[in-house]
Design a protein around this motif. Structure first.
Motif, mmCIF file in Angstrom:
data_model
loop_
_atom_site.group_PDB
_atom_site.id
_atom_site.type_symbol
_atom_site.label_atom_id
_atom_site.label_comp_id
_atom_site.label_asym_id
_atom_site.label_seq_id
_atom_site.Cartn_x
_atom_site.Cartn_y
_atom_site.Cartn_z
ATOM 1 N N GLU A 177 0.807 -1.219 0.000
ATOM 2 C CA GLU A 177 0.000 0.000 0.000
ATOM 3 C C GLU A 177 0.842 1.272 0.000
ATOM 4 O O GLU A 177 0.335 2.351 -0.318
ATOM 5 C CB GLU A 177 -0.938 -0.004 1.207
ATOM 6 N N PHE A 178 2.112 1.162 0.355
ATOM 7 C CA PHE A 178 2.972 2.338 0.377
ATOM 8 C C PHE A 178 3.429 2.748 -1.027
ATOM 9 O O PHE A 178 3.986 3.826 -1.208
ATOM 10 C CB PHE A 178 4.197 2.091 1.269
ATOM 11 N N ILE A 179 3.216 1.894 -2.025
ATOM 12 C CA ILE A 179 3.491 2.259 -3.417
ATOM 13 C C ILE A 179 2.179 2.746 -4.020
ATOM 14 O O ILE A 179 1.298 1.957 -4.346
ATOM 15 C CB ILE A 179 4.066 1.082 -4.215
ATOM 16 N N ASN A 180 2.021 4.051 -4.132
ATOM 17 C CA ASN A 180 0.773 4.626 -4.632
ATOM 18 C C ASN A 180 0.994 5.630 -5.750
ATOM 19 O O ASN A 180 0.127 6.439 -6.053
ATOM 20 C CB ASN A 180 0.004 5.279 -3.487
ATOM 21 N N ASN A 181 2.178 5.560 -6.355
ATOM 22 C CA ASN A 181 2.468 6.430 -7.496
ATOM 23 C C ASN A 181 3.504 5.743 -8.375
ATOM 24 O O ASN A 181 4.585 5.372 -7.906
ATOM 25 C CB ASN A 181 3.007 7.783 -7.021
ATOM 26 N N LEU A 182 3.164 5.528 -9.636
ATOM 27 C CA LEU A 182 4.071 4.914 -10.612
ATOM 28 C C LEU A 182 4.336 5.948 -11.700
ATOM 29 O O LEU A 182 3.574 6.071 -12.656
ATOM 30 C CB LEU A 182 3.438 3.645 -11.197
ATOM 31 N N PRO A 183 5.420 6.726 -11.553
ATOM 32 C CA PRO A 183 5.681 7.858 -12.452
ATOM 33 C C PRO A 183 5.903 7.439 -13.901
ATOM 34 O O PRO A 183 6.060 6.254 -14.216
ATOM 35 C CB PRO A 183 6.956 8.475 -11.863
ATOM 36 N N ASP A 184 5.931 8.431 -14.787
ATOM 37 C CA ASP A 184 6.162 8.175 -16.214
ATOM 38 C C ASP A 184 7.498 7.484 -16.444
ATOM 39 O O ASP A 184 7.636 6.700 -17.382
ATOM 40 C CB ASP A 184 6.122 9.482 -17.010
ATOM 41 N N ASN A 185 8.480 7.815 -15.621
ATOM 42 C CA ASN A 185 9.781 7.168 -15.696
ATOM 43 C C ASN A 185 10.090 6.554 -14.331
ATOM 44 O O ASN A 185 10.387 7.269 -13.381
ATOM 45 C CB ASN A 185 10.877 8.174 -16.069
ATOM 46 N N PHE A 186 9.985 5.220 -14.236
ATOM 47 C CA PHE A 186 10.326 4.569 -12.974
ATOM 48 C C PHE A 186 11.048 3.254 -13.256
ATOM 49 O O PHE A 186 10.945 2.676 -14.338
ATOM 50 C CB PHE A 186 9.094 4.331 -12.105
ATOM 51 N N THR A 187 11.794 2.819 -12.253
ATOM 52 C CA THR A 187 12.388 1.483 -12.283
ATOM 53 C C THR A 187 11.932 0.741 -11.028
ATOM 54 O O THR A 187 11.772 1.322 -9.966
ATOM 55 C CB THR A 187 13.926 1.524 -12.321
ATOM 56 N N LEU A 188 11.710 -0.556 -11.182
ATOM 57 C CA LEU A 188 11.325 -1.409 -10.068
ATOM 58 C C LEU A 188 12.225 -2.638 -10.084
ATOM 59 O O LEU A 188 12.387 -3.286 -11.121
ATOM 60 C CB LEU A 188 9.866 -1.840 -10.178
ATOM 61 N N GLU A 189 12.807 -2.946 -8.932
ATOM 62 C CA GLU A 189 13.669 -4.120 -8.804
ATOM 63 C C GLU A 189 13.235 -4.937 -7.596
ATOM 64 O O GLU A 189 12.822 -4.386 -6.585
ATOM 65 C CB GLU A 189 15.124 -3.695 -8.613
ATOM 66 N N PHE A 190 13.351 -6.254 -7.698
ATOM 67 C CA PHE A 190 13.170 -7.116 -6.535
ATOM 68 C C PHE A 190 13.839 -8.461 -6.792
ATOM 69 O O PHE A 190 14.078 -8.851 -7.935
ATOM 70 C CB PHE A 190 11.692 -7.295 -6.172
ATOM 71 N N ASP A 191 14.165 -9.147 -5.697
ATOM 72 C CA ASP A 191 14.744 -10.483 -5.771
ATOM 73 C C ASP A 191 13.634 -11.512 -5.589
ATOM 74 O O ASP A 191 12.752 -11.351 -4.730
ATOM 75 C CB ASP A 191 15.806 -10.678 -4.693
ATOM 76 N N LEU A 192 13.696 -12.569 -6.376
ATOM 77 C CA LEU A 192 12.698 -13.629 -6.339
ATOM 78 C C LEU A 192 13.401 -14.967 -6.134
ATOM 79 O O LEU A 192 14.277 -15.342 -6.911
ATOM 80 C CB LEU A 192 11.893 -13.648 -7.638
ATOM 81 N N ILE A 193 13.035 -15.664 -5.065
ATOM 82 C CA ILE A 193 13.510 -17.022 -4.811
ATOM 83 C C ILE A 193 12.315 -17.958 -4.927
ATOM 84 O O ILE A 193 11.210 -17.615 -4.509
ATOM 85 C CB ILE A 193 14.129 -17.134 -3.399
ATOM 86 N N TYR A 194 12.521 -19.133 -5.514
ATOM 87 C CA TYR A 194 11.397 -20.047 -5.679
ATOM 88 C C TYR A 194 11.816 -21.468 -5.352
ATOM 89 O O TYR A 194 12.987 -21.843 -5.452
ATOM 90 C CB TYR A 194 10.829 -19.973 -7.098
ATOM 91 N N SER A 195 10.843 -22.258 -4.935
ATOM 92 C CA SER A 195 11.053 -23.666 -4.627
ATOM 93 C C SER A 195 9.942 -24.472 -5.279
ATOM 94 O O SER A 195 8.764 -24.162 -5.106
ATOM 95 C CB SER A 195 11.039 -23.884 -3.112
ATOM 96 N N GLY A 196 10.314 -25.501 -6.023
ATOM 97 C CA GLY A 196 9.326 -26.326 -6.708
ATOM 98 C C GLY A 196 9.636 -26.426 -8.190
ATOM 99 O O GLY A 196 10.497 -25.723 -8.716
ATOM 100 N N PHE A 197 8.909 -27.298 -8.877
ATOM 101 C CA PHE A 197 9.202 -27.578 -10.280
ATOM 102 C C PHE A 197 8.073 -27.208 -11.233
ATOM 103 O O PHE A 197 8.248 -27.220 -12.428
ATOM 104 C CB PHE A 197 9.540 -29.067 -10.448
ATOM 105 N N ASN A 198 6.911 -26.901 -10.720
ATOM 106 C CA ASN A 198 5.797 -26.550 -11.602
ATOM 107 C C ASN A 198 4.898 -25.549 -10.895
ATOM 108 O O ASN A 198 3.699 -25.774 -10.714
ATOM 109 C CB ASN A 198 5.019 -27.803 -12.008
ATOM 110 N N LEU A 199 5.476 -24.436 -10.475
ATOM 111 C CA LEU A 199 4.737 -23.463 -9.686
ATOM 112 C C LEU A 199 3.700 -22.729 -10.521
ATOM 113 O O LEU A 199 3.846 -22.606 -11.744
ATOM 114 C CB LEU A 199 5.704 -22.425 -9.089
ATOM 115 N N PRO A 200 2.661 -22.190 -9.870
ATOM 116 C CA PRO A 200 1.743 -21.300 -10.587
ATOM 117 C C PRO A 200 2.464 -20.010 -10.951
ATOM 118 O O PRO A 200 3.494 -19.668 -10.368
ATOM 119 C CB PRO A 200 0.636 -21.041 -9.561
ATOM 120 N N PHE A 201 1.918 -19.296 -11.925
ATOM 121 C CA PHE A 201 2.515 -18.030 -12.338
ATOM 122 C C PHE A 201 2.477 -17.025 -11.176
ATOM 123 O O PHE A 201 1.473 -16.899 -10.478
ATOM 124 C CB PHE A 201 1.758 -17.440 -13.527
#
Length: 455
Positions: A177-201
């Protein structure tokens, strides 16, 4: 009485066995064992002792011991400046009253990749950090304070990785909820770790405020609601095939106008760096070093975008899960050339380092290349490279670390990009020159920076 003596002896023997196991693992790891390995060592010893505790004591006693163990977890800070001892101290107080919840991802690649693996990576983070989420303020086992959901998720730690992570293993919507503005020029980064072989999207949505309505955020992923516009980006990693599938949908006024799907490679790793770059209508998406989308008309024009959320449609098997962390939203298209040549100074948060280390992360390549190109095109320009940290940890330690990181940047520009070392000097200022409030995650992220000053 005999029973009591036997139980006491058995507990002492197993405790000694756990200690020996810990000592052996530490010896194998070497004198310079890292924090992640140290955590894994303690947990290995804990598992042995826990088997005995299960038999000798009640579940309540075991949970108390688990809480004590979890309080020593290292806080998450991708570009953290704090010394290990200071970090542990600051984190233990927030976890003492929480339930321990740790998960293991044995195949997470924790080895440092060379910078050159990202040689085709042209992502450059935004100039000013608008939001940063490392879940450091949240208790283990709880849903994060600054988020909303129609399902459930919880904060966990994981072996081999520092800090807190948000674990998703249920259907639902998960909105910061703290992200409430997505400007015309923005970058978004995050790290994703996953476990499993046939995960949902795992789907990431960017939505407009909605056709002249009240413009407020709504926990609803249906683009037809208020005839919203935006993007639905889906990621489905498949470790066994050394890659995965990504799809992307574009909506305008509630109607789907684009449907695209591609395959991507990630070399079988169970950790992915996701980087997203919006420039007005244009959208670029990177998974690790690979640019998987570059769409010139992805965001419908003339709309205000103010909502971001994660969505999971499908069910999980017990061993399947996603962990997300180190979410950074930044604004601005850094004008490296103008700022360095005209203004005489360029500051960036786009050069990242391993925790408590001067080892440069390979995803820093795009930013380093931008700087190197300016120096190559202007051979008479000399620069001073200055490292800066946030205020966490010991001041002397931060000062030393900031200087080491400035040295590492100088070395990288010389060895990887061919910039003459005589054109560069390096120094560090620790946390003595903040540009933002060190009391907020966003401020700390902004203060962890490298500056280039024209000489």
């Amino acid at each position: 009485m005999k029973t009591f003596i036997f139980l006491a002896a058995l507990f002492f023997s197993c405790s000694l066995s756990a200690q020996k196991t810990s000592d052996i693992l530490k010896q194998q790891a070497g004198e310079g064992v890292k924090e992640g390995a140290s955590i894994a060592t303690h947990k290995t010893a804990d598992k042995i002792t826990d088997k005995v505790l299960d038999k000798l004591f009640s579940k309540k006693s075991k949970n108390k011991r688990s809480n004590k163990s979890s309080s020593n977890a290292v806080p998450n800070n991708t570009t953290a400046q704090a010394s290990p001892s200071a970090s542990n101290s600051s984190n233990s107080s927030s976890n003492n009253n929480s339930t321990s919840n740790s998960t293991s991802f044995s195949s997470v690649n924790t080895n440092q990749e060379p910078i050159t693996t990202y040689s085709k990576y042209d992502f450059v983070p935004g100039e000013k950090v608008l939001a940063y989420e490392d879940f450091s303020q949240d208790a283990i086992g709880e849903f994060p304070l600054k988020w909303n959901t129609n399902s459930g998720a919880e904060i966990v730690t994981t072996s081999g990785q520092t800090g807190n992570w948000l674990m998703l293993n249920k259907k639902g919507l998960f909105m910061p909820e703290f992200i409430n503005n997505l400007p015309d020029n923005f970058t978004l980064e995050f790290d994703l770790i996953y476990s499993g072989f046939n995960l949902p999207f795992l789907q990431l949505l960017f939505l407009s405020a909605g056709n002249g309505k009240d413009g407020k955020q709504v926990l609803n992923a249906d683009f037809s609601y208020n005839k919203r516009s935006g993007i639905n980006l889906g990621i489905q990693p498949i470790k066994r095939d050394n890659g995965g599938i990504s799809n992307i949908y574009n909506f305008q006024d509630g109607e789907k106008v684009m449907d695209n799907q591609i395959q991507f490679q990630n070399n079988g790793n169970s950790k992915i760096k996701v980087s997203i770059w919006r420039q007005k209508e244009r959208l670029r998406v990177y998974l690790d070093q690979n640019k998987v989308y570059d769409l010139p008309k992805a965001f419908p024009a003339g709309k205000t975008y103010n909502t971001m959320m994660y969505q999971i449609w499908g069910d999980f098997l017990p061993e399947e899960k996603y962990l997300i962390g180190n979410i950074k939203l930044a604004v601005g298209n850094p004008d490296t050339r103008n700022k360095l040549l005209t203004e005489g100074k360029f500051s960036t948060t786009g050069i990242l380092f391993d925790v408590n280390s001067a080892s440069i992360k390979p995803e820093s390549y795009g930013t380093l290349k931008e700087i190197a190109d300016v120096l190559k095109d202007n051979t008479n320009v000399k620069v001073k490279i200055i490292g800066n940290t946030d205020s966490d940890g010991n001041a002397d330690y931060n000062m030393k670390l900031s200087k080491q990181r400035a040295d590492a940047v100088k070395d990288a520009l010389t060895t990887e990009f061919g910039i003459d070392a005589s054109r560069m000097t390096s120094d560090g200022e620790g946390a003595s020159q903040p540009v933002a409030d060190n009391k907020t995650p966003e401020g700390k992220a902004q203060n962890r920076r490298v500056e280039f000053v024209k000489q």
